[in-house]
Design a protein around this motif. Structure first.
Motif, PDB file in Angstrom:
ATOM      1  N   PHE A  35       0.833  -1.197   0.000  1.00  0.00           N
ATOM      2  CA  PHE A  35       0.000   0.000   0.000  1.00  0.00           C
ATOM      3  C   PHE A  35       0.875   1.257   0.000  1.00  0.00           C
ATOM      4  N   LEU A  36       1.878   1.266   0.889  1.00  0.00           N
ATOM      5  CA  LEU A  36       2.765   2.429   0.942  1.00  0.00           C
ATOM      6  C   LEU A  36       3.448   2.634  -0.400  1.00  0.00           C
ATOM      7  N   ALA A  37       3.866   1.522  -1.000  1.00  0.00           N
ATOM      8  CA  ALA A  37       4.592   1.616  -2.269  1.00  0.00           C
ATOM      9  C   ALA A  37       3.726   2.217  -3.362  1.00  0.00           C
ATOM     10  N   GLY A  38       2.411   2.081  -3.255  1.00  0.00           N
ATOM     11  CA  GLY A  38       1.531   2.573  -4.314  1.00  0.00           C
ATOM     12  C   GLY A  38       1.312   4.083  -4.281  1.00  0.00           C
ATOM     13  N   VAL A  39       1.630   4.722  -3.160  1.00  0.00           N
ATOM     14  CA  VAL A  39       1.261   6.130  -3.001  1.00  0.00           C
ATOM     15  C   VAL A  39       1.953   7.036  -4.030  1.00  0.00           C
ATOM     16  N   ILE A  40       3.303   6.997  -4.056  1.00  0.00           N
ATOM     17  CA  ILE A  40       4.037   7.905  -4.948  1.00  0.00           C
ATOM     18  C   ILE A  40       3.753   7.599  -6.421  1.00  0.00           C
ATOM     19  N   PRO A  41       3.810   6.327  -6.843  1.00  0.00           N
ATOM     20  CA  PRO A  41       3.478   6.063  -8.248  1.00  0.00           C
ATOM     21  C   PRO A  41       2.073   6.537  -8.619  1.00  0.00           C
ATOM     22  N   GLY A  42       1.124   6.416  -7.696  1.00  0.00           N
ATOM     23  CA  GLY A  42      -0.232   6.862  -7.983  1.00  0.00           C
ATOM     24  C   GLY A  42      -0.294   8.359  -8.199  1.00  0.00           C
ATOM     25  N   ILE A  43       0.343   9.102  -7.286  1.00  0.00           N
ATOM     26  CA  ILE A  43       0.341  10.560  -7.410  1.00  0.00           C
ATOM     27  C   ILE A  43       1.093  10.979  -8.671  1.00  0.00           C
ATOM     28  N   MET A  44       2.211  10.269  -8.918  1.00  0.00           N
ATOM     29  CA  MET A  44       3.008  10.571 -10.108  1.00  0.00           C
ATOM     30  C   MET A  44       2.168  10.410 -11.369  1.00  0.00           C
ATOM     31  N   LEU A  45       1.396   9.345 -11.427  1.00  0.00           N
ATOM     32  CA  LEU A  45       0.570   9.099 -12.612  1.00  0.00           C
ATOM     33  C   LEU A  45      -0.494  10.193 -12.761  1.00  0.00           C
ATOM     34  N   ALA A  46      -1.073  10.592 -11.621  1.00  0.00           N
ATOM     35  CA  ALA A  46      -2.088  11.652 -11.674  1.00  0.00           C
ATOM     36  C   ALA A  46      -1.478  12.940 -12.237  1.00  0.00           C
TER      37      ALA A  46
ATOM     38  N   LEU B 110      16.141  -8.408  -7.256  1.00  0.00           N
ATOM     39  CA  LEU B 110      15.366  -7.181  -7.367  1.00  0.00           C
ATOM     40  C   LEU B 110      14.290  -7.161  -6.288  1.00  0.00           C
ATOM     41  N   SER B 111      13.845  -5.955  -5.939  1.00  0.00           N
ATOM     42  CA  SER B 111      12.841  -5.827  -4.884  1.00  0.00           C
ATOM     43  C   SER B 111      11.483  -6.366  -5.345  1.00  0.00           C
ATOM     44  N   LEU B 112      10.878  -7.200  -4.532  1.00  0.00           N
ATOM     45  CA  LEU B 112       9.583  -7.761  -4.901  1.00  0.00           C
ATOM     46  C   LEU B 112       8.455  -6.745  -4.701  1.00  0.00           C
ATOM     47  N   ILE B 113       8.694  -5.747  -3.848  1.00  0.00           N
ATOM     48  CA  ILE B 113       7.706  -4.678  -3.664  1.00  0.00           C
ATOM     49  C   ILE B 113       7.646  -3.826  -4.929  1.00  0.00           C
ATOM     50  N   TRP B 114       8.831  -3.423  -5.374  1.00  0.00           N
ATOM     51  CA  TRP B 114       8.923  -2.661  -6.623  1.00  0.00           C
ATOM     52  C   TRP B 114       8.290  -3.461  -7.759  1.00  0.00           C
ATOM     53  N   PHE B 115       8.588  -4.750  -7.799  1.00  0.00           N
ATOM     54  CA  PHE B 115       8.053  -5.601  -8.858  1.00  0.00           C
ATOM     55  C   PHE B 115       6.523  -5.635  -8.806  1.00  0.00           C
TER      56      PHE B 115
ATOM     57  N   LEU C  83       8.911   4.064 -13.746  1.00  0.00           N
ATOM     58  CA  LEU C  83       8.882   3.309 -12.488  1.00  0.00           C
ATOM     59  C   LEU C  83       9.862   2.136 -12.525  1.00  0.00           C
ATOM     60  N   ILE C  84      10.021   1.534 -13.706  1.00  0.00           N
ATOM     61  CA  ILE C  84      10.969   0.416 -13.828  1.00  0.00           C
ATOM     62  C   ILE C  84      12.393   0.934 -13.636  1.00  0.00           C
ATOM     63  N   GLN C  85      12.685   2.082 -14.276  1.00  0.00           N
ATOM     64  CA  GLN C  85      14.044   2.607 -14.218  1.00  0.00           C
ATOM     65  C   GLN C  85      14.396   3.144 -12.824  1.00  0.00           C
ATOM     66  N   PHE C  86      13.406   3.699 -12.124  1.00  0.00           N
ATOM     67  CA  PHE C  86      13.691   4.317 -10.817  1.00  0.00           C
ATOM     68  C   PHE C  86      12.902   3.636  -9.693  1.00  0.00           C
ATOM     69  N   PRO C  87      13.427   2.520  -9.185  1.00  0.00           N
ATOM     70  CA  PRO C  87      12.715   1.779  -8.131  1.00  0.00           C
ATOM     71  C   PRO C  87      12.460   2.630  -6.893  1.00  0.00           C
ATOM     72  N   ILE C  88      13.271   3.674  -6.695  1.00  0.00           N
ATOM     73  CA  ILE C  88      13.121   4.499  -5.495  1.00  0.00           C
ATOM     74  C   ILE C  88      11.724   5.107  -5.416  1.00  0.00           C
ATOM     75  N   LEU C  89      11.096   5.359  -6.580  1.00  0.00           N
ATOM     76  CA  LEU C  89       9.744   5.927  -6.589  1.00  0.00           C
ATOM     77  C   LEU C  89       8.757   5.004  -5.870  1.00  0.00           C
ATOM     78  N   SER C  90       8.991   3.713  -5.982  1.00  0.00           N
ATOM     79  CA  SER C  90       8.094   2.763  -5.319  1.00  0.00           C
ATOM     80  C   SER C  90       8.524   2.493  -3.886  1.00  0.00           C
ATOM     81  N   LEU C  91       9.844   2.635  -3.632  1.00  0.00           N
ATOM     82  CA  LEU C  91      10.359   2.147  -2.344  1.00  0.00           C
ATOM     83  C   LEU C  91      10.605   3.243  -1.322  1.00  0.00           C
ATOM     84  N   ALA C  92      10.463   4.514  -1.741  1.00  0.00           N
ATOM     85  CA  ALA C  92      10.864   5.615  -0.864  1.00  0.00           C
ATOM     86  C   ALA C  92      10.130   5.614   0.476  1.00  0.00           C
ATOM     87  N   LEU C  93       8.850   5.252   0.470  1.00  0.00           N
ATOM     88  CA  LEU C  93       8.059   5.396   1.702  1.00  0.00           C
ATOM     89  C   LEU C  93       8.190   4.212   2.652  1.00  0.00           C
ATOM     90  N   ILE C  94       8.888   3.147   2.205  1.00  0.00           N
ATOM     91  CA  ILE C  94       8.895   1.933   3.038  1.00  0.00           C
ATOM     92  C   ILE C  94      10.036   1.922   4.049  1.00  0.00           C
TER      93      ILE C  94
END
Ligand code: NA
Ligand code: NA
Lengths: 434, 183, 333
Positions: free
Chosen positions: A178-189, A362-367, A423-434
């Motif tokens: 859930f945490l991982a989804g926050v930044i990618p979601g906002i980024m997409l918006a 590779l990170s399974l959360i990012w995946f 998102l694939i190139q920059f895993p930090i976008l998914s992992l920053a909040l964890i």
């Protein structure tokens, strides 16, 4: 013919039938039935698969979110709350080309924090914002496209049924997902808003919309009366989920009730409009879940053909680099996304790739984020794009064809694809909040 | 004579679809009510209802299969009919026949589902199999199988009627869906 | 040399412990033993993770021939497979997965009941799988003992919801394994019943850092079964190998479950969790405050014309012989 060949031919057959106008669940179900029959030379077996799939596919607790959030959305729109909030939200955007589109994206991002399914987002905003945009002469394709594109946010910004499904398959913590989804979601918006600005500037014909003469600013009181009911509703649903009073399913029910109370208090609900809302909820639910059931028959048929196993063997035989694997993965998801529902895609591709991703360290959360975003592009792509279907069946207006919805959604699917690559190139976008 | 019979049959089938639809609609209402009662019972009285989870699962299936026939009746089953609409302008007869074929295939599929689910209903009725946790809450399987079987059977009948009458889209404007066109 | 094809199904993903061991232990072991004589060779097709059936659908999938061999999760089927509930209705007896697996498996072989239940679903019982050492209570707030559970909301699934009937004012809240993290985090529940491996997998220590060692005990939840028609067509040599390997799989799986449980508890502590021991008196008090769900099951079985009372007594006797005596005698009212 080998099972694999039958599996591949079945894909072609389904595409042909769907384009010919066969009801999609019927096409999926019938082709699967015949495929297993041919594959195993055993008609009873194919009937048995049908029996199992029809019996248990619809029987899922979390599926109750579909009627509940649909119901809430219908009540909200019948009560005129959508109209109100749009008037306020678009007040400042009137002069911006595509302004209501941007407001729709923003509102969808907020609504995404309240719903776990894109289906709910799609049906709510079809009711709420498409009529507004059409009233201001926006291009119908753009109007439905914005709703389709931004509905995807519903399953990326938490809570999300798809993140939950992934966390189960990959044994990751739901909280982390859930945490991982926050930044990618906002980024997409944000990317959508950027894309709308871009389209308004360079392809104004696609966007449409007329210039609105300056109207008087609303008084504070008017703004409050137009926004507070909606904010209250969001507080109940959002607050309910985040404080832990409610599960997503219960939040849907509570939201429906609160929406109903608001509607009654505003005297905008008669018994017959109430009944119509319930009835339409039922129709939408039945159409969607019957489709999901049929998609599940189809994915089980592929399983029996051994297609997932074959693919795994094929990939395991080749030494592949990161981007080769990822591009293959994205292509596979895009391909499956043409025909399968998001949950089926996740359930099919994740087990195939998971061992490889783990081996590559590779990170399974990012995946998981990659998977959910990638699989959800399929919500927007023809011939089977659930979000577009929901919009088409919710809008119930013969002037807007399914084709229009898909064409309108296409630019947004493209933006999603770009976002996915980032998102694939920059895993930090998914992992920053964890 | 034949035509009167057909009209009669079609009237009965449509009535049944509308009744099933109303029952399914009440399930939506029931779902909203029971979840809210559960939330209040749990949050305020610390005593969650037993069996909400099973009832929710059950209602989802009920909603889908009670509404299915009516969804078929008003032609809102998901499809991509751009090609048919284009074809209709040039070759209306051919298109009508194509729609007949599609409806016939759909009738066969729905009939098959009903055909395999009905014995399931009988079996569950005999064995009184249930789901849920004994001592906490259990619900019998047979109503689920019955609703699936009869919902699909009714959908099959409506598809068959569409094949015979070649009326795929009885009216183009479909909201409100249950009011007869006034003009 | 004859090739025999076998479609193996489970609705859980391939990474699940029992599925992984089926792939890594059961299948190679069968292949190895068949290779000794060289008369038969198996052609396995493995379909897991919902590719053919969902977890709840394995029983029906095997019944209808969608798979030849399957791993049935029996807790979903308390109506069709009531006697599989034996371990679940006798909490506070043994937290040794190996002993429980062996005892259940022997009951399955000595009494006709379990095999009859599977036969009614057109399948043949092969082996019992126990994949967890014990349910424990994981709490958000620190507890000093079971008395602190009074009035709390506790998440559970299946029969363990009934254990809570022994705690004054405790309310059971139903949830799936994947929901527990969220339910705890959001305060929807104050505690949850989980086994240590699941707690480690779902990082429960982040939201519920206190584990009350209630030691409800190991519960059988998996049964390997074979479609009856497929079984009838198998040559005797293959049948014998499958049956022998099934027993080894049973012990192998239970052994791994115990190792993982120990490692998971260590991981729980390492990631900030605290384990609170529970006294035998407290456990006995809890057990005695519960309704006798074991007798309820025995009576249900008796009413079906099965030797329920005898099976219950025989099962507990087997555990006693293995050195495990419960804090309550479940055969007495
Ligand atoms: Na969401
Ligand atoms: Na698609």
């Amino acid at each position: 013919m080998s099972p694999i060949e039958i599996g591949l031919i079945s894909v072609v057959a389904i595409i042909f039938l769907i384009y010919s106008g066969v009801y999609i669940p019927i096409a999926l179900g019938t082709v699967s039935l015949v495929s297993i029959w041919l594959m195993r030379d055993n008609f009873t077996l194919s009937l048995n698969l049908l029996k199992v799939a029809v019996g248990d596919s619809a029987m899922e607790y979390s599926f109750a979110t579909i009627p509940l959030f649909t119901f809430m959305g219908l009540i909200v729109s019948k009560a005129g709350l959508g109209k109100d909030i749009y008037e306020v939200m678009t007040m400042r955007f009137r002069k911006v080309k595509g302004g209501i589109g941007m407001a729709t994206v923003g509102a969808n991002a907020v609504f995404a924090a309240v719903t776990g399914s894109s289906i709910a987002s799609a049906s709510v905003f079809t009711k709420v914002s498409v009529p507004q945009m059409l009233a201001q002469d926006y291009n119908p394709r753009f109007a439905v496209g914005v709703v389709a594109g931004s509905s995807v946010l519903g399953m990326i910004i938490p809570p999300s049924a798809m993140l939950i499904i992934y966390s189960f398959v990959a044994e990751q913590s739901v909280g982390d997902m859930f945490l991982a989804g926050v930044i990618p979601g906002i980024m997409l918006a944000v990317a959508y808003v950027g894309a709308i600005w871009f389209m308004g500037r360079f392809t104004p014909g696609f966007v449409g919309g007329r210039v609105v003469e300056d109207t008087e600013w609303m008084s504070r009181r008017e703004i409050a009366s137009k926004t507070l009911p909606t904010l209250g509703l969001i507080t109940v649903v959002l607050g309910g989920i985040y404080t832990g009073w409610l599960t997503a399913v219960e939040a849907g029910a509570a939201g429906g009730l609160v929406a109903l109370c608001i509607a009654v208090a505003r005297r905008s609900m008669s018994l017959s409009t109430f009944w119509d809302a319930l009835l339409e909820t039922g129709h939408i639910t039945a159409a969607i879940l019957f489709l999901i059931t049929a998609a599940s028959i189809y994915s089980r048929m592929l399983g029996m053909a051994g297609l997932p196993n074959q693919l795994q063997d094929m990939l395991a035989g080749n030494e592949a680099t990161f981007w080769v694997v990822m591009l293959l993965y994205v292509l596979l998801m895009l391909f499956l996304g043409t025909l399968l529902d998001t949950a089926s895609i996740i359930l099919i591709v994740v087990p195939l790739f998971l061992p490889m991703i783990e081996a590559m360290d590779l990170s399974l959360i990012w995946f998981g984020i990659i998977t959910v975003v990638g699989a959800e592009i399929g919500l927007l792509t023809p011939p089977l794009g659930i979000s577009c279907f929901v919009i088409k069946s919710t809008i119930n207006d013969d002037r807007i064809s399914l084709m229009d919805v898909f064409m309108g959604a296409l630019p947004f699917a493209f933006v999603m694809l770009i976002a996915l690559l980032i998102l694939i190139q920059f895993p930090i976008l998914s992992l920053a909040l964890i | 004579m034949l035509k009167t019979m057909l009209n009669g049959l079609s009237g009965v089938a449509n009535k049944m679809a509308i009744i099933a639809n109303a029952a399914g609609t009440l399930c939506v209402l029931g779902l909203v009510v029971i979840l809210n009662v559960d939330v209040i019972a749990r949050g305020v009285f610390n005593a969650p209802l037993k069996g909400t989870y099973e009832i929710v699962q059950l209602s989802v299936v009920f909603i889908v299969f009670l509404q299915l026939a009516d969804v078929v009746r008003v032609d809102r089953l998901t499809r991509s009919d751009g090609f048919l609409n284009v074809l209709h302008k040039r070759r209306p007869k051919l298109t009508a026949n194509l729609r007949r074929i599609i409806n016939a295939v759909s009738a066969i599929f729905m009939g098959l589902v009903a055909y395999i689910m009905f014995p399931e209903f009988l079996h569950m009725w005999e064995t009184q199999d249930f789901f849920g946790v004994p001592g906490v809450f259990t619900a019998p399987w047979w109503p689920i199988k019955l609703v699936i079987a009869s919902g699909c059977a009714l959908s099959c009948v409506i598809f068959v009627l569409k094949v015979i009458t070649a009326q795929d889209r009885p009216q183009l404007v479909r909201i409100p869906e249950h009011k007869e066109p006034t003009t | 040399q004859e090739t025999i094809s076998a479609v193996v199904i489970d609705g859980y993903p391939a990474r699940s412990l029992w599925v992984q061991e089926f792939t890594d232990f059961f299948i190679p072991e069968v292949d190895r033993r068949l290779a000794e004589t060289g008369n038969y060779v198996m052609d396995w097709q493995e379909n897991y993770g919902g590719s053919i059936v969902k977890p709840r659908g394995v029983l029906e999938g095997i019944q209808l021939g969608l798979g030849d061999i399957g791993i049935v999760t029996t807790i979903f089927h308390s109506s069709k497979l009531p006697s599989q509930g034996l371990a679940a209705v006798t909490p506070f007896v043994s937290s040794d997965a190996r002993a429980v697996a062996r005892a259940i498996d022997e009951i399955a072989r000595e009494f006709p009941t379990m095999q009859n239940e599977f036969a009614a679903q057109n399948q043949v019982y092969l082996a019992t799988g126990v994949v967890l050492d014990s349910y424990q209570v994981f709490s958000v707030n620190e507890l000093s003992g079971i008395a602190d559970l009074e009035g709390l909301k506790v998440a559970g699934a299946g029969m363990n919801l009934r254990y809570l009937e022994g705690i004054e004012g405790a309310a059971g809240v139903r949830g799936g394994l994947t929901d527990f993290y969220n339910m705890l985090q959001t305060g929807l529940v104050d505690a949850a019943q989980l086994w240590p491996e699941a707690a480690a997998t779902f990082k429960i220590s982040e939201v519920a850092p206190y584990m009350l060692r209630t030691d409800f005990g190991a519960v059988n939840s998996k049964t390997v079964t074979v479609n009856q028609d497929y079984w009838n067509a198998l040559p005797d040599e293959v049948k014998e190998v499958l049956q022998a390997v099934a027993i080894d799989y049973r012990d192998h799986l239970a052994g791994i479950a115990m190792d993982i449980a120990a490692a998971s508890e260590a991981e729980y502590i390492a990631s900030g969790g605290t384990i609170i021991e529970v006294s035998e008196e407290d456990r006995a008090a809890w057990a005695n405050a519960m309704p006798n769900i074991a007798l309820e099951l025995a009576e249900t079985l008796n009413a079906n014309g099965e030797p329920g009372t005898e099976m219950l007594a025989a099962y507990l006797a087997k555990l006693e012989a293995a050195g495990f005596v419960g804090v309550r005698d479940w055969t007495q009212p």
